[in-house]
Every structure is written in C-alpha cells, then in structure tokens.
Scaffold this active site. Structure first.
Site, mmCIF file in Angstrom:
data_model
loop_
_atom_site.group_PDB
_atom_site.id
_atom_site.type_symbol
_atom_site.label_atom_id
_atom_site.label_comp_id
_atom_site.label_asym_id
_atom_site.label_seq_id
_atom_site.Cartn_x
_atom_site.Cartn_y
_atom_site.Cartn_z
ATOM 1 N N ARG A 71 56.401 96.966 74.801
ATOM 2 C CA ARG A 71 57.139 98.199 74.508
ATOM 3 C C ARG A 71 57.624 97.990 73.075
ATOM 4 O O ARG A 71 58.382 97.066 72.818
ATOM 5 C CB ARG A 71 58.331 98.356 75.435
ATOM 6 C CG ARG A 71 57.980 98.418 76.924
ATOM 7 C CD ARG A 71 59.183 98.888 77.719
ATOM 8 N NE ARG A 71 59.161 98.409 79.089
ATOM 9 C CZ ARG A 71 58.484 98.991 80.080
ATOM 10 N NH1 ARG A 71 57.750 100.049 79.841
ATOM 11 N NH2 ARG A 71 58.541 98.501 81.300
ATOM 12 N N ASP A 102 54.321 107.212 80.576
ATOM 13 C CA ASP A 102 54.998 108.292 79.897
ATOM 14 C C ASP A 102 55.473 107.944 78.477
ATOM 15 O O ASP A 102 55.200 108.671 77.514
ATOM 16 C CB ASP A 102 56.218 108.639 80.773
ATOM 17 C CG ASP A 102 56.584 110.068 80.633
ATOM 18 O OD1 ASP A 102 55.678 110.895 80.477
ATOM 19 O OD2 ASP A 102 57.804 110.355 80.634
ATOM 20 N N THR A 125 50.413 103.462 85.356
ATOM 21 C CA THR A 125 51.785 103.047 85.643
ATOM 22 C C THR A 125 51.986 103.044 87.147
ATOM 23 O O THR A 125 51.528 103.973 87.833
ATOM 24 C CB THR A 125 52.833 103.966 84.995
ATOM 25 O OG1 THR A 125 54.116 103.677 85.595
ATOM 26 C CG2 THR A 125 52.556 105.448 85.198
ATOM 27 N N ASP A 127 54.583 103.771 88.546
ATOM 28 C CA ASP A 127 55.586 104.782 88.897
ATOM 29 C C ASP A 127 54.972 106.109 89.377
ATOM 30 O O ASP A 127 55.644 106.896 90.030
ATOM 31 C CB ASP A 127 56.494 105.079 87.693
ATOM 32 C CG ASP A 127 57.209 103.832 87.195
ATOM 33 O OD1 ASP A 127 57.381 102.903 87.997
ATOM 34 O OD2 ASP A 127 57.590 103.802 86.008
ATOM 35 N N ASP A 129 54.365 108.781 87.705
ATOM 36 C CA ASP A 129 55.303 109.826 87.261
ATOM 37 C C ASP A 129 54.809 110.585 86.044
ATOM 38 O O ASP A 129 55.593 111.088 85.250
ATOM 39 C CB ASP A 129 56.665 109.181 86.951
ATOM 40 C CG ASP A 129 56.579 108.170 85.812
ATOM 41 O OD1 ASP A 129 55.444 107.788 85.435
ATOM 42 O OD2 ASP A 129 57.626 107.757 85.301
ATOM 43 N N ARG A 171 61.233 103.852 88.213
ATOM 44 C CA ARG A 171 62.053 104.417 87.133
ATOM 45 C C ARG A 171 62.814 105.635 87.657
ATOM 46 O O ARG A 171 63.530 105.484 88.652
ATOM 47 C CB ARG A 171 61.186 104.760 85.924
ATOM 48 C CG ARG A 171 61.935 104.695 84.631
ATOM 49 C CD ARG A 171 61.012 104.936 83.457
ATOM 50 N NE ARG A 171 60.234 103.759 83.110
ATOM 51 C CZ ARG A 171 60.676 102.755 82.372
ATOM 52 N NH1 ARG A 171 61.887 102.794 81.882
ATOM 53 N NH2 ARG A 171 59.913 101.719 82.095
HETATM 54 O O1 F6P Z 1 57.328 101.704 84.416
HETATM 55 C C1 F6P Z 1 57.049 100.598 85.217
HETATM 56 C C2 F6P Z 1 58.321 99.865 85.580
HETATM 57 O O2 F6P Z 1 57.967 98.748 86.362
HETATM 58 C C3 F6P Z 1 59.383 100.718 86.275
HETATM 59 O O3 F6P Z 1 59.125 100.927 87.629
HETATM 60 C C4 F6P Z 1 60.613 99.915 86.013
HETATM 61 O O4 F6P Z 1 61.768 100.736 85.998
HETATM 62 C C5 F6P Z 1 60.363 99.339 84.638
HETATM 63 O O5 F6P Z 1 58.964 99.403 84.416
HETATM 64 C C6 F6P Z 1 60.831 97.934 84.455
HETATM 65 O O6 F6P Z 1 60.664 97.607 83.121
HETATM 66 P P1 F6P Z 1 60.721 96.119 82.557
HETATM 67 O O7 F6P Z 1 59.463 95.433 82.997
HETATM 68 O O8 F6P Z 1 60.815 96.314 81.105
HETATM 69 O O9 F6P Z 1 61.917 95.479 83.195
#
Ligand code: F6P
Length: 319
Positions: A71, A102, A125, A127, A129, A171
């Site tokens: 990210r 997204d 993803t 999610d 979403d 999420r």
């Molecule tokens: O978008 C995928 C996801 O696993 C979500 O379900 C969750 O909220 C988020 O990413 C967790 O992000 P990270 O891996 O940065 O903790």
C-alpha cells in the site's frame, strides 16, 4: 507489445495463478511479459523485470503473490506518480494489469487521469467490495478458510456450553460475515450495512437457551466495530460464557481453491485480450451472471458496492 502485471493493496489468494497465466498467455500471444514487484512502491522504484515461463513455474497452488504487493503512501504524491510513469515508458510497457482492490483502483484512476497509461484492473480482494462485479479474486478461498475455522470453533463451542463471537475481515463490507453465517448456521450475524436488533435477538435466544440450547455462534464483521460491545451483551444478556475469536490475517492466506484458480485464469485471459485490442483502456474486468465484461474505472471508484438483497434477507431471517 510489452505487457506488465502488478499486485496492489491487500494480497488475495488467486493472485499467483493470475500472474502465471498472464506470463504464459502473453508469451503464447507473442508479446513480452513484465512483472512489476512490490506493487505501486515497486513501480515508483522501477522494480520491473522481463519474465519467462521459468519465473512463474510451480506457483499456481500458492497463496499470496510471488511479486509481492504494497500500500503506497508515496503514490499519493504527484512527483512519485510521475516517476512511476517514466518507469513504465522506459520499459516500453504498453499495457498493465493491476490485481487489486478498491484503494488500488482509486490510485489507478488518479494515475490514468494524469498520464497516458493503458491498464485493466482485475478485482482482487477477499472483501468482495468492488462496485460492478459479483466476484473478486480470492473470496472463495477466504470463505473456505472461514468455513473451516467456524466448523472447528463449533466443535469446541458445542462441547463446552459456550458461545463464540467470531470477528471476520471485510473492511467496511459485510459480505464475508453474511456468506459465512449462511453456510455455518450461525445464530447471529452483525454487519455494518444493517442495524442489529439486540432486543429481538435476546428474546429469541434466551427462550431457546431455556429450552435447552447450550451454545451459540455469532459472526461479526470487523466493519461493524462492535466486537467488544456485542461480547459484553452476549455474556450479560444471554448468560452464556462467551469467547471472542478474531480470525485476522489467516483469512488472506491459503492455497487458492479450484474456483479461484479458474477465475484467475478467466479474468487474466479477458484482461490480456482487452489490452491487446485497445490502446486507451482504463477499465476493470467484472464478472456478473457468469459473464465477463469491462467497465470504466471512473464507474468503479465513484460507486459503492452494495450487498445483494438475498444476503440482506439472510441476515434478517436470523432474528
Ligand atoms: O482488504 C483486505 C483486508 O484484509 C481487509 O479485510 C482488512 O480490513 C485489511 O485488508 C487489513 O489490512 P492490513 O493487512 O494492512 O492489516
């Protein structure tokens, strides 16, 4: 034509089969295939490598992504997007496939509004979403991980006169929670999209407990942000000793299921074919009613995914 693939944002099972199919199919079509490592961060830093079949051999059954993801905070700044664009030009890459969610598509929309790039996004993803598509790569594998965890938790819950509150990812979207509740026979499902009627549920479960119910399963979506509150409510009002289990990142891992490998295959072929026949695409491949089609990135990022009605109904059937 030189084509490239990259992953962005949270990894999802199915990315590796997609990467493999991309390289194999692009080469089969007589094109050059490039791998962009470390997502948008890697694009900024020029981590771009020309691929051969050997680079993607033996990866189809692995979760995660061999080219890694990220990210990127830097990508929010214009100077880094410009750097990324110059790297694309320098490698003579004419089309990019982006496996992402997204947030990644938002980044690509911004990028494509400023620079002349040609890309197709593949919704990837856990999610599920993303607006415009019924299915995102990785969801089936994730749901099977959750199903397996719930089956195991049920074993211990039923042996111990206990309730369990299980928090799943997603999420801000309740998809994973509802789908999991539907197939695991959970008594309670709490998602951000719906108000949870505690009083009604309390009346129902207290009666069932008085009649002999000795355990209960509750699934809560992380996006509801109510895990502590519901835990307290279950202990106090239902009178069942309640344990909380936050499934966390195990939901993002695991060998991609048959379905995710098939979907990776089909999403990728559709994306490559599109890039080869268009030179101005800012599109996302979507899958609806058994068919693939393409929608504008603007549509995807300007609209919000909504849970299908039968999912909302499924939650309502519980109380
Ligand atoms: O978008 C995928 C996801 O696993 C979500 O379900 C969750 O909220 C988020 O990413 C967790 O992000 P990270 O891996 O940065 O903790």
């Amino acid at each position: 034509m030189a084509l490239a693939i990259m992953c962005s944002g949270g990894d999802a099972p199915g990315m590796n089969p997609a990467i493999k199919k991309f390289v194999d199919y692009a080469l089969h079509k007589g094109q050059e295939a490039y791998l962009i490592y470390d997502g948008l961060e890697g694009l900024i830093d020029g981590k771009i490598k020309k691929a051969t079949h050997k680079d993607v051999a033996g990866i189809v059954h692995f979760g995660g992504t061999i080219i890694r993801s990220s990210r990127s905070k830097r990508f929010f700044e214009y100077e880094y997007r410009e750097k990324a664009y110059n790297n694309i030009k320098q490698s003579s890459i004419k089309g990019i496939i982006v496996l992402g969610g997204d947030g990644s598509f938002r980044a690509m929309q911004r990028f494509s509004s400023e620079f002349d790039i040609n890309f197709v996004g593949i919704p990837s993803t856990i999610d599920n979403d993303i607006y415009g598509t019924e299915y995102c790569l990785g969801v089936d594998t994730c749901l099977n991980v959750i199903r397996d965890a719930l089956d195991k938790i049920r074993d211990t819950a039923s042996s111990f006169n206990r309730a369990f509150l299980i928090e799943v990812m997603g999420r801000d979207c309740g998809y994973l929670a509802v789908a999991s509740a539907m197939v695991s026979g959970a008594e309670i499902c709490i998602i951000p999209e719906l108000e949870f009627n505690k009083e009604k549920m309390e009346a129902k479960l207290v009666k069932e407990i008085a009649e002999g119910r000795n355990y209960a399963l509750a699934i809560i979506s992380e996006g509801a942000k109510k895990t502590t509150e519901i835990h307290q409510w279950m202990e106090e009002k239902l009178g069942l000793e309640t344990r909380v289990s936050i499934l966390g990142h195990i939901q993002r891992g695991g060998n991609p299921t048959f379905y995710d490998r098939m979907m990776a295959f089909d999403f990728t072929i559709a994306a490559v074919d599109y890039l080869l026949s268009h030179n101005d695409s800012n599109k996302v491949v979507v899958f609806n009613k058994g068919e693939f089609s393409f929608i504008e990135i603007d549509d995807v990022v300007q609209n919000k995914y909504e849970l299908p009605k039968h999912f909302i109904d499924a939650v309502n059937y519980l109380d």
